[in-house]
Design an enzyme around this catalytic site. Structure first.
Site, PDB file in Angstrom:
ATOM      1  N   CYS A  83       0.833  -1.205   0.000  1.00  0.00           N
ATOM      2  CA  CYS A  83       0.000   0.000   0.000  1.00  0.00           C
ATOM      3  C   CYS A  83       0.871   1.260   0.000  1.00  0.00           C
ATOM      4  O   CYS A  83       1.473   1.581  -1.011  1.00  0.00           O
ATOM      5  CB  CYS A  83      -1.001  -0.032   1.154  1.00  0.00           C
ATOM      6  SG  CYS A  83      -2.317   1.224   0.969  1.00  0.00           S
TER       7      CYS A  83
ATOM      8  N   HIS B 202      -3.708  -4.882   0.903  1.00  0.00           N
ATOM      9  CA  HIS B 202      -3.220  -5.196   2.255  1.00  0.00           C
ATOM     10  C   HIS B 202      -3.359  -6.689   2.541  1.00  0.00           C
ATOM     11  O   HIS B 202      -4.359  -7.119   3.144  1.00  0.00           O
ATOM     12  CB  HIS B 202      -4.013  -4.412   3.294  1.00  0.00           C
ATOM     13  CG  HIS B 202      -3.655  -2.978   3.405  1.00  0.00           C
ATOM     14  ND1 HIS B 202      -2.593  -2.511   4.152  1.00  0.00           N
ATOM     15  CD2 HIS B 202      -4.227  -1.873   2.841  1.00  0.00           C
ATOM     16  CE1 HIS B 202      -2.530  -1.194   4.065  1.00  0.00           C
ATOM     17  NE2 HIS B 202      -3.505  -0.780   3.271  1.00  0.00           N
TER      18      HIS B 202
ATOM     19  N   GLU C  69      -1.969  -8.287   4.788  1.00  0.00           N
ATOM     20  CA  GLU C  69      -1.858  -8.476   6.235  1.00  0.00           C
ATOM     21  C   GLU C  69      -3.157  -8.211   6.982  1.00  0.00           C
ATOM     22  O   GLU C  69      -3.308  -8.614   8.145  1.00  0.00           O
ATOM     23  CB  GLU C  69      -0.741  -7.590   6.805  1.00  0.00           C
ATOM     24  CG  GLU C  69      -1.075  -6.126   7.018  1.00  0.00           C
ATOM     25  CD  GLU C  69      -1.091  -5.266   5.756  1.00  0.00           C
ATOM     26  OE1 GLU C  69      -1.101  -4.024   5.908  1.00  0.00           O
ATOM     27  OE2 GLU C  69      -1.095  -5.819   4.637  1.00  0.00           O
TER      28      GLU C  69
END
Length: 252
Positions: free
Chosen positions: A113, A199, A201
């Protein structure tokens, strides 16, 4: 073979509820959890694959960074800040990233990002606010040919939380994915860089907290917020994490 020394460069702090869930270890803890979940069924323990270190660089000077002689790779996290701003800490991060990419000893760089945008800026391409607006929550991306090769499928679903973009590809970079809102969803420079605008994560719980927080800040229309909540489900983040490790091992 020794574990790959991967430095996590934290460029933001999670919301308090999220940080508490990860034992106050910041985005280092979020990424560590991502890799642990991605390799939960692996016969090889994660500690034998990666040696992770935490470096909080947001608002900090170069003393917060690891020596490039002591790492094999860096991962630049996402952030609420603008990668195109000229705050001193952002300029320091851009210059550090540029130096990492210029090392004779190959240091691999992962950008997520904001990190994707910082890598783009370090490589000389335009990064800015997009007229297309926000892209949020789980979003299906069309994979380019290299993306199909890396991920083994035609489309990829990933959490998103951005309205800034990298507007072109750096020299020698190969595109990985696209959406109608953001044509540059990530790129690969073999044995050097891999980035994603999304993202991998983020869990649904993390996205839920972000959606609620940014709704309260007035950043989203009610319609966009509701759409984000409805799409906030499981995605392909762990697949991306496994591809990151293949990249670090020199297998892509």
């Amino acid at each position: 073979m020794s574990p790959i020394r991967l430095a996590i460069l934290e460029t933001d702090t999670p919301l308090p509820q999220v940080d508490k869930a990860f034992n106050s270890t910041g985005y280092y803890g979020v990424f560590k959890s991502m890799f642990e979940r991605a390799f939960a069924d692996s016969p090889t323990p994660l500690s034998s694959i990666l040696s992770l270190s935490r470096h909080t660089v947001v608002f900090n000077d170069i003393s917060s960074y690891p020596s490039l002689d002591e790492v094999d790779a860096i991962l630049i996290t996402g952030s609420k800040h603008n990668a195109f701003d000229n705050d001193p800490w952002i300029l320091t991060l851009v210059e550090y990233t540029r130096k990492a990419l210029e090392q004779d000893r190959k240091i691999k760089v992962i950008g997520v990002c904001f990190g994707h945008q910082i890598v783009g800026r370090a490589l000389g391409v335009h990064v800015d606010r997009s007229d297309n607006g926000w892209e949020i929550s789980v979003t299906e991306m069309r994979l380019c040919e290299k993306g199909k090769e890396l991920f083994g499928k035609d489309t990829l679903k990933l959490q998103q939380m951005h309205r800034d973009q990298v507007f072109s590809l750096p020299a020698t970079a190969i595109p990985l994915a696209e959406t109608s809102i953001c044509p540059n969803q990530g790129f690969l420079i073999p044995n050097k860089v891999i980035t994603v605008q999304g993202h991998p994560e983020f869990t649904p719980a993390i996205m839920h907290e972000l959606l609620e927080s940014r709704k309260e800040m007035g950043l989203f229309t009610p319609e966009l917020f509701q759409s984000g909540m409805e799409r906030n489900q499981e995605d392909d983040g762990l697949l991306v994490a496994r591809v990151f490790v293949k990249f670090l091992r020199g297998e892509v």
